[in-house]
Write a protein that holds these residues in place. Structure first.
Motif, PDB file in Angstrom:
ATOM      1  N   GLY A  13       0.785  -1.222   0.000  1.00  0.00           N
ATOM      2  CA  GLY A  13       0.000   0.000   0.000  1.00  0.00           C
ATOM      3  C   GLY A  13       0.813   1.267   0.000  1.00  0.00           C
ATOM      4  O   GLY A  13       0.271   2.360   0.192  1.00  0.00           O
ATOM      5  N   VAL A  14       2.121   1.161  -0.228  1.00  0.00           N
ATOM      6  CA  VAL A  14       2.977   2.343  -0.291  1.00  0.00           C
ATOM      7  C   VAL A  14       2.860   2.954  -1.683  1.00  0.00           C
ATOM      8  O   VAL A  14       3.007   2.262  -2.689  1.00  0.00           O
ATOM      9  CB  VAL A  14       4.447   1.976   0.014  1.00  0.00           C
ATOM     10  N   SER A  15       2.612   4.229  -1.738  1.00  0.00           N
ATOM     11  CA  SER A  15       2.392   4.889  -3.025  1.00  0.00           C
ATOM     12  C   SER A  15       3.703   5.294  -3.665  1.00  0.00           C
ATOM     13  O   SER A  15       4.748   5.418  -2.995  1.00  0.00           O
ATOM     14  CB  SER A  15       1.524   6.127  -2.830  1.00  0.00           C
ATOM     15  N   GLU A  16       3.655   5.531  -4.945  1.00  0.00           N
ATOM     16  CA  GLU A  16       4.840   6.011  -5.665  1.00  0.00           C
ATOM     17  C   GLU A  16       5.264   7.373  -5.129  1.00  0.00           C
ATOM     18  O   GLU A  16       6.457   7.688  -5.068  1.00  0.00           O
ATOM     19  CB  GLU A  16       4.563   6.086  -7.169  1.00  0.00           C
ATOM     20  N   ALA A  17       4.293   8.195  -4.724  1.00  0.00           N
ATOM     21  CA  ALA A  17       4.633   9.503  -4.150  1.00  0.00           C
ATOM     22  C   ALA A  17       5.428   9.344  -2.860  1.00  0.00           C
ATOM     23  O   ALA A  17       6.384  10.096  -2.608  1.00  0.00           O
ATOM     24  CB  ALA A  17       3.354  10.305  -3.886  1.00  0.00           C
ATOM     25  N   GLU A  18       5.052   8.374  -2.026  1.00  0.00           N
ATOM     26  CA  GLU A  18       5.810   8.122  -0.800  1.00  0.00           C
ATOM     27  C   GLU A  18       7.220   7.652  -1.115  1.00  0.00           C
ATOM     28  O   GLU A  18       8.195   8.061  -0.468  1.00  0.00           O
ATOM     29  CB  GLU A  18       5.095   7.073   0.054  1.00  0.00           C
ATOM     30  N   LEU A  19       7.340   6.779  -2.083  1.00  0.00           N
ATOM     31  CA  LEU A  19       8.663   6.289  -2.475  1.00  0.00           C
ATOM     32  C   LEU A  19       9.533   7.423  -3.010  1.00  0.00           C
ATOM     33  O   LEU A  19      10.727   7.506  -2.697  1.00  0.00           O
ATOM     34  CB  LEU A  19       8.525   5.181  -3.520  1.00  0.00           C
ATOM     35  N   GLU A  20       8.947   8.286  -3.802  1.00  0.00           N
ATOM     36  CA  GLU A  20       9.703   9.422  -4.339  1.00  0.00           C
ATOM     37  C   GLU A  20      10.122  10.365  -3.219  1.00  0.00           C
ATOM     38  O   GLU A  20      11.255  10.874  -3.210  1.00  0.00           O
ATOM     39  CB  GLU A  20       8.860  10.168  -5.373  1.00  0.00           C
ATOM     40  N   PRO A  45      22.255   5.281   5.686  1.00  0.00           N
ATOM     41  CA  PRO A  45      21.101   5.184   6.587  1.00  0.00           C
ATOM     42  C   PRO A  45      19.849   4.692   5.880  1.00  0.00           C
ATOM     43  O   PRO A  45      19.576   5.072   4.738  1.00  0.00           O
ATOM     44  CB  PRO A  45      20.923   6.614   7.102  1.00  0.00           C
ATOM     45  N   MET A  46      19.110   3.836   6.572  1.00  0.00           N
ATOM     46  CA  MET A  46      17.838   3.366   6.046  1.00  0.00           C
ATOM     47  C   MET A  46      16.818   4.495   6.108  1.00  0.00           C
ATOM     48  O   MET A  46      16.680   5.169   7.128  1.00  0.00           O
ATOM     49  CB  MET A  46      17.337   2.176   6.866  1.00  0.00           C
ATOM     50  N   THR A  47      16.116   4.722   5.015  1.00  0.00           N
ATOM     51  CA  THR A  47      15.049   5.713   4.984  1.00  0.00           C
ATOM     52  C   THR A  47      13.757   5.082   5.506  1.00  0.00           C
ATOM     53  O   THR A  47      13.429   3.949   5.154  1.00  0.00           O
ATOM     54  CB  THR A  47      14.816   6.215   3.552  1.00  0.00           C
ATOM     55  N   VAL A  48      13.056   5.796   6.353  1.00  0.00           N
ATOM     56  CA  VAL A  48      11.743   5.356   6.835  1.00  0.00           C
ATOM     57  C   VAL A  48      10.697   6.313   6.277  1.00  0.00           C
ATOM     58  O   VAL A  48      10.782   7.530   6.495  1.00  0.00           O
ATOM     59  CB  VAL A  48      11.681   5.319   8.368  1.00  0.00           C
ATOM     60  N   ILE A  49       9.750   5.774   5.548  1.00  0.00           N
ATOM     61  CA  ILE A  49       8.737   6.612   4.922  1.00  0.00           C
ATOM     62  C   ILE A  49       7.379   6.523   5.614  1.00  0.00           C
ATOM     63  O   ILE A  49       6.500   7.344   5.365  1.00  0.00           O
ATOM     64  CB  ILE A  49       8.573   6.277   3.422  1.00  0.00           C
ATOM     65  N   GLY A  59      12.625   2.841   2.598  1.00  0.00           N
ATOM     66  CA  GLY A  59      12.570   3.644   1.391  1.00  0.00           C
ATOM     67  C   GLY A  59      12.245   2.885   0.135  1.00  0.00           C
ATOM     68  O   GLY A  59      11.913   3.488  -0.895  1.00  0.00           O
ATOM     69  N   GLU A  60      12.297   1.549   0.206  1.00  0.00           N
ATOM     70  CA  GLU A  60      11.915   0.717  -0.935  1.00  0.00           C
ATOM     71  C   GLU A  60      10.472   0.228  -0.819  1.00  0.00           C
ATOM     72  O   GLU A  60       9.994  -0.513  -1.673  1.00  0.00           O
ATOM     73  CB  GLU A  60      12.859  -0.489  -1.032  1.00  0.00           C
ATOM     74  N   GLY A  61       9.810   0.633   0.257  1.00  0.00           N
ATOM     75  CA  GLY A  61       8.434   0.206   0.460  1.00  0.00           C
ATOM     76  C   GLY A  61       8.289  -1.101   1.204  1.00  0.00           C
ATOM     77  O   GLY A  61       7.175  -1.622   1.340  1.00  0.00           O
ATOM     78  N   ASN A  62       9.388  -1.657   1.712  1.00  0.00           N
ATOM     79  CA  ASN A  62       9.329  -2.908   2.459  1.00  0.00           C
ATOM     80  C   ASN A  62       8.859  -2.652   3.891  1.00  0.00           C
ATOM     81  O   ASN A  62       9.310  -1.708   4.536  1.00  0.00           O
ATOM     82  CB  ASN A  62      10.702  -3.582   2.503  1.00  0.00           C
ATOM     83  N   ARG A  63       7.989  -3.504   4.369  1.00  0.00           N
ATOM     84  CA  ARG A  63       7.500  -3.406   5.743  1.00  0.00           C
ATOM     85  C   ARG A  63       8.375  -4.265   6.641  1.00  0.00           C
ATOM     86  O   ARG A  63       8.637  -5.432   6.348  1.00  0.00           O
ATOM     87  CB  ARG A  63       6.048  -3.869   5.832  1.00  0.00           C
ATOM     88  N   LEU A  64       8.825  -3.685   7.751  1.00  0.00           N
ATOM     89  CA  LEU A  64       9.673  -4.407   8.699  1.00  0.00           C
ATOM     90  C   LEU A  64       9.059  -4.350  10.093  1.00  0.00           C
ATOM     91  O   LEU A  64       8.580  -3.299  10.541  1.00  0.00           O
ATOM     92  CB  LEU A  64      11.083  -3.809   8.748  1.00  0.00           C
ATOM     93  N   LEU A  65       9.098  -5.477  10.782  1.00  0.00           N
ATOM     94  CA  LEU A  65       8.661  -5.561  12.172  1.00  0.00           C
ATOM     95  C   LEU A  65       9.733  -4.926  13.053  1.00  0.00           C
ATOM     96  O   LEU A  65      10.891  -5.340  13.030  1.00  0.00           O
ATOM     97  CB  LEU A  65       8.446  -7.027  12.551  1.00  0.00           C
ATOM     98  N   ASP A  66       9.349  -3.915  13.805  1.00  0.00           N
ATOM     99  CA  ASP A  66      10.321  -3.130  14.570  1.00  0.00           C
ATOM    100  C   ASP A  66      10.612  -3.805  15.903  1.00  0.00           C
ATOM    101  O   ASP A  66       9.907  -3.592  16.889  1.00  0.00           O
ATOM    102  CB  ASP A  66       9.799  -1.712  14.774  1.00  0.00           C
ATOM    103  N   PHE A  67      11.661  -4.620  15.932  1.00  0.00           N
ATOM    104  CA  PHE A  67      12.083  -5.302  17.159  1.00  0.00           C
ATOM    105  C   PHE A  67      13.081  -4.464  17.950  1.00  0.00           C
ATOM    106  O   PHE A  67      13.688  -4.957  18.901  1.00  0.00           O
ATOM    107  CB  PHE A  67      12.687  -6.666  16.813  1.00  0.00           C
ATOM    108  N   SER A  68      13.247  -3.194  17.546  1.00  0.00           N
ATOM    109  CA  SER A  68      14.173  -2.301  18.229  1.00  0.00           C
ATOM    110  C   SER A  68      13.461  -1.206  19.008  1.00  0.00           C
ATOM    111  O   SER A  68      14.084  -0.550  19.852  1.00  0.00           O
ATOM    112  CB  SER A  68      15.098  -1.623  17.209  1.00  0.00           C
ATOM    113  N   SER A  69      12.165  -1.003  18.724  1.00  0.00           N
ATOM    114  CA  SER A  69      11.469   0.192  19.240  1.00  0.00           C
ATOM    115  C   SER A  69      12.316   1.437  18.993  1.00  0.00           C
ATOM    116  O   SER A  69      12.415   2.328  19.835  1.00  0.00           O
ATOM    117  CB  SER A  69      11.146   0.042  20.732  1.00  0.00           C
TER     118      SER A  69
END
Length: 461
Positions: A13-20, A45-49, A59-69
């Motif tokens: 569900g990540v849009s092209e506008a978010e990726l840009e 650095p990893m981009t978080v959108i 930044g590539e639109g991949n969803r990651l489970l945040d085990f770091s808080s």
């Protein structure tokens, strides 16, 4: 079949506008942003959108489970609607006001914090974060006692400002340490890597306390203003103190007239399965520092909870310290909403249950399975996996203060499977939001199970 929490941009569900926007953010970051604790030209650095609940999108639109808080501070997860709404409401009413004026957000936040702190720590001085909370707690102790020296442990972290980083006991201190900050370090208990040749928790407690008292005596018992300890050390390795240790520290502090400062910046506000980690040990400090989880970092906030005795020192004598943004209304409104949401949704109890039913048993299973795991330890939603090259020699998978190809492979394996880990030296910390579902918590452990094959390949016989 690989277990993964990741989704590609097309399916998340990540849009092209978010990726840009993410690509633009990365470009500007590399042009203009100076990053902390980093060699600037060696990082990517990893981009978080986007972020929501227990997940972030890169930044590539991949969803990651945040085990770091993040930095073990988003205790209620990302974008909690009650806290977002409270910040929006406060912004519409009073964005900011100088700290000499009373305002309802700060007053209510102070009341709620005082309601939760142990003993009679009922006065609260608000800061902008954990490091300046530590700075002010030590300043209060010095002014209260008329003494200067401060005791702190090796394998500790207390912040990045001038005094806080000198009190810190991990390698980040060294480049900033000129030996003139009045700090004295000692070894706290850590049975897995005991400095005291202890074989049991009881031996570790006894010998660690003997070492501490000897250090006090040899350094001048009447020279110490304070001893500061993380109730459960966080970044340094989540070493839960053995039974009797913190009670012994409390007794030594009282015996030698120094203030006991409990650093709860990371361990506080439910992380350990209790509101404050020191509640596990039935000990009341003289000062307690907090930050991070008080409002999950939605707006920067920290503080010091103060005993009646120290408060009395400044009842008719001005305290020589302050901050422009002390008790900032947006931050305090976020704290009020956070604490109320944690209570209403029973997040602290949920964290305790996760520790007992998911993380404790699940990590024990991983330890039994993977030859690269030397020890797992923790409580609540606050766990560490100690990785070693050899279980008998306990040689770390990465040197203290550094990393290694094996650890880099493990981190990459986690991310490629959709897990954002918290890594430090030779450890992975399991520190997700306190309100993570049991299902997502188990999914994260399943990803770790697969990823740990990377470090198992580096085990030496």
């Amino acid at each position: 079949m690989t277990t993964t929490a990741a989704h590609t941009a097309a399916g998340s569900g990540v849009s092209e506008a978010e990726l840009e926007a993410g690509r633009r953010a990365y470009e500007l970051d590399r042009k203009h942003v100076f990053h902390s604790w980093s060699a600037q030209e060696q990082i990517k650095p990893m981009t978080v959108i986007r972020a929501e609940g227990s997940y972030v999108w890169d930044g590539e639109g991949n969803r990651l489970l945040d085990f770091s808080s993040q930095l073990v501070n988003t205790n209620i997860g990302h974008q909690h609607p009650k806290v977002v709404a409270a910040i929006q409401e406060q912004a519409g009413k009073l964005c900011t006001i100088a700290p000499q004026f009373a305002n309802d957000a700060r007053s209510e936040a102070a009341r709620l914090v005082a309601e939760l702190t142990p003993g009679e720590l009922d006065k609260v001085f608000f800061t902008n974060g954990g490091a300046d909370a530590v700075e002010h707690a030590i300043r209060m102790a010095r002014l209260h006692t008329g003494r200067y020296k401060v005791l702190s442990a090796y394998r500790s972290y207390h912040g990045g400002t001038a005094l806080a980083v000198n009190v810190t006991g991990d390698p980040r201190r060294i480049a900033n340490d000129y030996g003139n900050a009045g700090t004295v370090h000692f070894h706290a208990p850590f049975l897995y890597r005991s400095q005291f040749h202890a074989a049991t928790e009881a031996e570790e407690t006894q010998r660690a306390l003997e070492h501490l008292e000897t250090t006090i005596q040899l350094e001048g018992a009447d020279r110490f203003a304070a001893i500061i300890l993380e109730s459960i050390p966080g970044t340094a390795g989540i070493m839960v103190p053995p039974p009797g240790y913190l009670q012994g520290v409390r007794e030594l502090a009282t015996k030698y007239g120094m203030m006991f400062i409990a650093d709860e910046v990371m361990a506080g506000f439910g992380r350990s399965g209790k509101w404050f980690a020191i509640d596990h040990f039935d000990v009341v400090p003289d000062l307690l520092t907090f930050a991070k989880g008080v409002n999950s970092g939605y707006v920067p906030l920290g503080g010091v909870a103060i005993s009646p005795e120290i408060y009395a020192t400044f009842a008719d004598r001005p305290y020589p310290g302050g901050l422009t943004y002390s008790g900032h209304p947006l931050a305090c409104a976020a704290a009020v909403a956070t604490i109320n949401a944690m209570r209403e949704e029973r997040m602290v109890e949920h964290a305790a249950d996760l520790g007992e039913t998911v993380f404790g048993p699940g990590l024990a299973e991983l330890a039994a399975k993977h030859s690269s795991i030397g020890e797992v330890r923790g409580v609540g939603a606050f766990w560490a996996i100690e990785l070693v090259k050899n279980q008998q020699t306990r040689e770390p998978m990465a040197a203290y203060g550094g990393s290694s190809p094996a650890m880099n492979e493990l981190i990459a394996a986690c991310k490629s499977r959709g897990l954002l880990p918290f890594a430090n030296f030779n450890r992975i910390h399991v520190v997700p939001p306190l309100n993570i579902s049991a299902e997502d918590a188990r999914a994260g452990l399943a990803i770790l199970d697969e990823a740990l094959e990377a470090t198992d390949r580096h085990v030496e016989s």
